[in-house]
Design an enzyme around this catalytic site. Sequence first.
Site, PDB file in Angstrom:
ATOM      1  N   GLY A   1     -15.745   9.988   0.039  1.00 30.40           N
ATOM      2  CA  GLY A   1     -14.462   9.267   0.070  1.00 30.40           C
ATOM      3  C   GLY A   1     -13.604   9.686  -1.103  1.00 30.40           C
ATOM      4  O   GLY A   1     -13.885   9.340  -2.253  1.00 30.40           O
TER       5      GLY A   1
ATOM      6  N   GLU B   1     -15.625  -1.205  -8.596  1.00 25.62           N
ATOM      7  CA  GLU B   1     -14.545  -0.605  -9.372  1.00 25.62           C
ATOM      8  C   GLU B   1     -13.520  -1.667  -9.743  1.00 25.62           C
ATOM      9  O   GLU B   1     -13.115  -2.453  -8.912  1.00 25.62           O
ATOM     10  CB  GLU B   1     -13.885   0.496  -8.528  1.00 25.62           C
ATOM     11  CG  GLU B   1     -12.920   1.345  -9.302  1.00 25.62           C
ATOM     12  CD  GLU B   1     -13.509   1.791 -10.627  1.00 25.62           C
ATOM     13  OE1 GLU B   1     -14.370   2.671 -10.613  1.00 25.62           O
ATOM     14  OE2 GLU B   1     -13.120   1.256 -11.690  1.00 25.62           O
TER      15      GLU B   1
ATOM     16  N   ALA C   1      -7.045  -0.750 -11.769  1.00 26.30           N
ATOM     17  CA  ALA C   1      -5.823  -1.179 -11.081  1.00 26.30           C
ATOM     18  C   ALA C   1      -4.942   0.050 -10.924  1.00 26.30           C
ATOM     19  O   ALA C   1      -4.833   0.864 -11.860  1.00 26.30           O
ATOM     20  CB  ALA C   1      -5.113  -2.265 -11.879  1.00 26.30           C
TER      21      ALA C   1
ATOM     22  N   CYS D   1      -6.861  -4.497  -2.195  1.00 30.60           N
ATOM     23  CA  CYS D   1      -8.031  -5.322  -2.529  1.00 30.60           C
ATOM     24  C   CYS D   1      -7.864  -6.825  -2.371  1.00 30.60           C
ATOM     25  O   CYS D   1      -8.736  -7.485  -1.794  1.00 30.60           O
ATOM     26  CB  CYS D   1      -8.452  -5.048  -3.975  1.00 30.60           C
ATOM     27  SG  CYS D   1      -9.380  -3.533  -4.145  1.00 30.60           S
ATOM     28  N   PHE D   2      -6.784  -7.375  -2.933  1.00 35.21           N
ATOM     29  CA  PHE D   2      -6.734  -8.831  -3.088  1.00 35.21           C
ATOM     30  C   PHE D   2      -6.936  -9.591  -1.769  1.00 35.21           C
ATOM     31  O   PHE D   2      -7.824 -10.433  -1.652  1.00 35.21           O
ATOM     32  CB  PHE D   2      -5.412  -9.264  -3.734  1.00 35.21           C
ATOM     33  CG  PHE D   2      -5.370  -9.063  -5.219  1.00 35.21           C
ATOM     34  CD1 PHE D   2      -6.475  -8.592  -5.911  1.00 35.21           C
ATOM     35  CD2 PHE D   2      -4.230  -9.350  -5.953  1.00 35.21           C
ATOM     36  CE1 PHE D   2      -6.442  -8.399  -7.290  1.00 35.21           C
ATOM     37  CE2 PHE D   2      -4.185  -9.170  -7.330  1.00 35.21           C
ATOM     38  CZ  PHE D   2      -5.285  -8.692  -7.995  1.00 35.21           C
TER      39      PHE D   2
ATOM     40  N   LYS E   1       3.328  -2.071  -6.063  1.00 32.75           N
ATOM     41  CA  LYS E   1       3.638  -2.328  -7.468  1.00 32.75           C
ATOM     42  C   LYS E   1       4.203  -1.033  -8.028  1.00 32.75           C
ATOM     43  O   LYS E   1       4.173   0.004  -7.352  1.00 32.75           O
ATOM     44  CB  LYS E   1       2.384  -2.766  -8.240  1.00 32.75           C
ATOM     45  CG  LYS E   1       1.287  -1.702  -8.252  1.00 32.75           C
ATOM     46  CD  LYS E   1      -0.009  -2.240  -8.788  1.00 32.75           C
ATOM     47  CE  LYS E   1      -0.197  -1.933 -10.242  1.00 32.75           C
ATOM     48  NZ  LYS E   1      -1.599  -2.120 -10.688  1.00 32.75           N
TER      49      LYS E   1
HETATM   50  C1  UDX Z   1      -6.552  -5.017  -8.229  1.00 33.89           C
HETATM   51  C2  UDX Z   1      -7.383  -5.463  -9.442  1.00 33.89           C
HETATM   52  O1  UDX Z   1      -6.492  -5.732 -10.538  1.00 33.89           O
HETATM   53  C3  UDX Z   1      -8.397  -4.398  -9.814  1.00 33.89           C
HETATM   54  O2  UDX Z   1      -9.208  -4.848 -10.882  1.00 33.89           O
HETATM   55  C4  UDX Z   1      -9.256  -4.091  -8.580  1.00 33.89           C
HETATM   56  O3  UDX Z   1     -10.172  -3.070  -8.861  1.00 33.89           O
HETATM   57  C5  UDX Z   1      -8.381  -3.690  -7.414  1.00 33.89           C
HETATM   58  O4  UDX Z   1      -7.412  -4.707  -7.148  1.00 33.89           O
HETATM   59  P1  UDX Z   1      -4.507  -3.365  -7.856  1.00 33.89           P
HETATM   60  O5  UDX Z   1      -4.463  -3.953  -6.482  1.00 33.89           O
HETATM   61  O6  UDX Z   1      -4.485  -1.888  -8.002  1.00 33.89           O
HETATM   62  O7  UDX Z   1      -5.802  -3.874  -8.627  1.00 33.89           O
HETATM   63  O8  UDX Z   1      -3.244  -3.909  -8.684  1.00 33.89           O
HETATM   64  P2  UDX Z   1      -2.920  -5.225  -9.543  1.00 33.89           P
HETATM   65  O9  UDX Z   1      -2.327  -4.782 -10.815  1.00 33.89           O
HETATM   66  O10 UDX Z   1      -4.067  -6.140  -9.626  1.00 33.89           O
HETATM   67  O11 UDX Z   1      -1.739  -5.901  -8.704  1.00 33.89           O
HETATM   68  C6  UDX Z   1      -1.955  -6.464  -7.430  1.00 33.89           C
HETATM   69  C7  UDX Z   1      -0.690  -7.103  -6.913  1.00 33.89           C
HETATM   70  O12 UDX Z   1      -0.346  -8.270  -7.651  1.00 33.89           O
HETATM   71  C8  UDX Z   1       0.545  -6.205  -6.960  1.00 33.89           C
HETATM   72  O13 UDX Z   1       1.288  -6.334  -5.774  1.00 33.89           O
HETATM   73  C9  UDX Z   1       1.309  -6.731  -8.154  1.00 33.89           C
HETATM   74  O14 UDX Z   1       2.701  -6.469  -8.091  1.00 33.89           O
HETATM   75  C10 UDX Z   1       1.023  -8.220  -8.049  1.00 33.89           C
HETATM   76  N1  UDX Z   1       1.151  -8.933  -9.331  1.00 33.89           N
HETATM   77  C11 UDX Z   1       0.377  -8.613 -10.387  1.00 33.89           C
HETATM   78  C12 UDX Z   1       2.075  -9.988  -9.429  1.00 33.89           C
HETATM   79  O15 UDX Z   1       2.784 -10.304  -8.466  1.00 33.89           O
HETATM   80  N2  UDX Z   1       2.167 -10.663 -10.629  1.00 33.89           N
HETATM   81  C13 UDX Z   1       1.406 -10.359 -11.708  1.00 33.89           C
HETATM   82  O16 UDX Z   1       1.547 -11.035 -12.745  1.00 33.89           O
HETATM   83  C14 UDX Z   1       0.479  -9.292 -11.589  1.00 33.89           C
HETATM   84  P1  ADP Z   2     -10.090   3.412  -1.586  1.00 32.25           P
HETATM   85  O1  ADP Z   2      -8.819   2.761  -2.036  1.00 32.25           O
HETATM   86  O2  ADP Z   2     -11.245   2.443  -1.519  1.00 32.25           O
HETATM   87  O3  ADP Z   2     -10.433   4.641  -2.364  1.00 32.25           O
HETATM   88  P2  ADP Z   2      -9.101   5.085   0.603  1.00 32.25           P
HETATM   89  O4  ADP Z   2      -8.693   4.635   1.965  1.00 32.25           O
HETATM   90  O5  ADP Z   2      -8.054   5.615  -0.321  1.00 32.25           O
HETATM   91  O6  ADP Z   2      -9.860   3.834  -0.048  1.00 32.25           O
HETATM   92  O7  ADP Z   2     -10.251   6.193   0.719  1.00 32.25           O
HETATM   93  C1  ADP Z   2     -11.307   6.169   1.590  1.00 32.25           C
HETATM   94  C2  ADP Z   2     -11.606   7.618   2.018  1.00 32.25           C
HETATM   95  O8  ADP Z   2     -12.873   7.668   2.672  1.00 32.25           O
HETATM   96  C3  ADP Z   2     -10.594   8.213   2.994  1.00 32.25           C
HETATM   97  O9  ADP Z   2     -10.021   9.384   2.428  1.00 32.25           O
HETATM   98  C4  ADP Z   2     -11.427   8.554   4.263  1.00 32.25           C
HETATM   99  O10 ADP Z   2     -11.019   9.752   4.900  1.00 32.25           O
HETATM  100  C5  ADP Z   2     -12.822   8.688   3.663  1.00 32.25           C
HETATM  101  N1  ADP Z   2     -13.939   8.487   4.605  1.00 32.25           N
HETATM  102  C6  ADP Z   2     -14.130   7.474   5.473  1.00 32.25           C
HETATM  103  N2  ADP Z   2     -15.303   7.621   6.138  1.00 32.25           N
HETATM  104  C7  ADP Z   2     -15.879   8.753   5.664  1.00 32.25           C
HETATM  105  C8  ADP Z   2     -17.123   9.457   5.918  1.00 32.25           C
HETATM  106  N3  ADP Z   2     -17.994   8.988   6.816  1.00 32.25           N
HETATM  107  N4  ADP Z   2     -17.363  10.607   5.254  1.00 32.25           N
HETATM  108  C9  ADP Z   2     -16.479  11.078   4.347  1.00 32.25           C
HETATM  109  N5  ADP Z   2     -15.318  10.461   4.040  1.00 32.25           N
HETATM  110  C10 ADP Z   2     -15.013   9.328   4.681  1.00 32.25           C
END
Ligand code: UDX
Ligand code: ADP
Length: 478
Positions: free
Chosen positions: A8, A157, A160, A272-273, A335
């Site tokens: 991936g 992981e 952010a 994620c959220f 973001k």
């Molecule tokens: C999040 C977690 O922070 C990270 O630890 C995890 O591994 C993956 O998910 P990410 O989604 O990349 O990371 O970004 P993050 O900075 O957490 O922001 C998430 C969302 O919340 C964004 O849309 C951001 O704009 C919003 N946000 C963040 C707010 O609206 N207000 C804030 O004060 C902070």
């Molecule tokens: P993340 O944010 O968790 O990294 P992504 O969607 O950006 O998620 O990445 C997931 C990746 O995994 C994609 O690039 C997709 O093509 C790859 N993937 C999914 N299934 C398989 C698999 N069976 N073998 C190899 N790669 C894969």
Amino acid sequence: MVKICCIGAGYVGGPTMAVIALKCPEIEVAVVDISVPRINAWNSDQLPIFEPGLDEVVKQCRGKNLFFSTDVEKHVSEADIVFVSVNTPTKTCGLGAGKAADLTYWESAARMIADVSKSSKIVVEKSTVPVKTAEAIEKILTHNSKGISFQILSNPEFLAEGTAIINLLNPDRVLIGGRETLKGKEAIQMLEDVYAHWVPKDRIICTNLWSAELSKLAANAFLAQRISSVNAMSALCEATGADITQVSYAVGKDARIGPKFLNASVGFGGSCFQKDILNLVYICECNGLPVVANYWKQVIKLNDYQKTRFVNQVVSSMFNTVADKKITVLGFAFKKDTGDTRESPAIDVCKGLLGDKAQLSIYDPQVSEDQIKRDLSMSKFDWDHPAHLQPPSPIAIEKVRVVRDAYEATKDAHALCILTEWEEFRTLDYKRIYENMQKPAFVFDGRNIVNVKRLRKIGFIVYSIGKPLDAWHHGKPE
Ligand code: UDX
Ligand code: ADP
């Protein structure tokens, strides 16, 4: 030489492996993916994801001890440690639809690992997975292992996007969960040794598998809950004349609460959220804890409410109709400092405005036209499948134009909506923009980045999340 393979090459796998390669020159790191365009991009000058600092790290290691390849089976079979970072979409049908994670890609990755392995391996869960995935993966691997020993670790992981490289280089903590057996402990130690190249020992936390998996969901649920809490307050601020920035500052000064993650917004997005909270809700329901499940569900409900509230504010301020009015959308990424649009609040806001027949002119410094149109024509949850399983090209959307410049986007517009907090939107020449817009000219700031007083002085009618409303907006229905 220790060999690592990551299945991936996405937002998590790519940057994480690049930093491991940078910090561990004696380890060979291969990042593999089924997507040929994605791997080609990782091997080119135009990386498939925009992440500050990533280019430099990749340039330093690529071709030395960092490789990107589509030869998944070869690299998996040669590796000592296999990270799995594949998609985990939310199920859209069947048992747990709308909440539970679809482990199709995980399961196929696990079966492939078992198939091609000729030596013992440590398999590390990296992508977001619901609690107890490791147990399922362990079963698939051991039942297909042909006598080979597999140890499963959970190493969630916490990076952010936009700050991924900084987060990886200087993590608050690294969490490693594993079995509490002798072999399990040896596997934990081996992964700990990788991180110990640059992470202080006291920041590496070792737990059992389930604690590690649940900690990831819990951390994201807590973070999202903070945003929903501040967004709930923003609605009350608007209704009462308080200012959310002042309230957040005062609240955050309490050392027990702290100042971070208290910015009111049009809603949180990101891959994620929402997904993690839905997983959490599903796990609670499956374990007979409906009250706990409902508690966490509210975090998402409030987030949806915030997006709807924003759309309603736009429409009601503009005489209850935006039909055929040109509305400029500044920012589409979830973001700033990322080109990622997964679960971006901009998607729901744009769909809401299109539902009211608005004409949209969208500008984002990092998101392509193709991606924006894809997002606006996709169904909920479809984004989280590998690219090759998605429609080849997005359908044209009649009322959407994507432009490459904020001034062009705002020309002749009735209103502009700021949906991502890109720095460049703070310093636009708003006087120039005002002069080229239809009047009355509206600004709806979903990120609280404009100077409301200054814009009102120019002549704009300004709505900014959680800020005292001007006379125009007062008394408008939600
Ligand atoms: C999040 C977690 O922070 C990270 O630890 C995890 O591994 C993956 O998910 P990410 O989604 O990349 O990371 O970004 P993050 O900075 O957490 O922001 C998430 C969302 O919340 C964004 O849309 C951001 O704009 C919003 N946000 C963040 C707010 O609206 N207000 C804030 O004060 C902070
Ligand atoms: P993340 O944010 O968790 O990294 P992504 O969607 O950006 O998620 O990445 C997931 C990746 O995994 C994609 O690039 C997709 O093509 C790859 N993937 C999914 N299934 C398989 C698999 N069976 N073998 C190899 N790669 C894969």
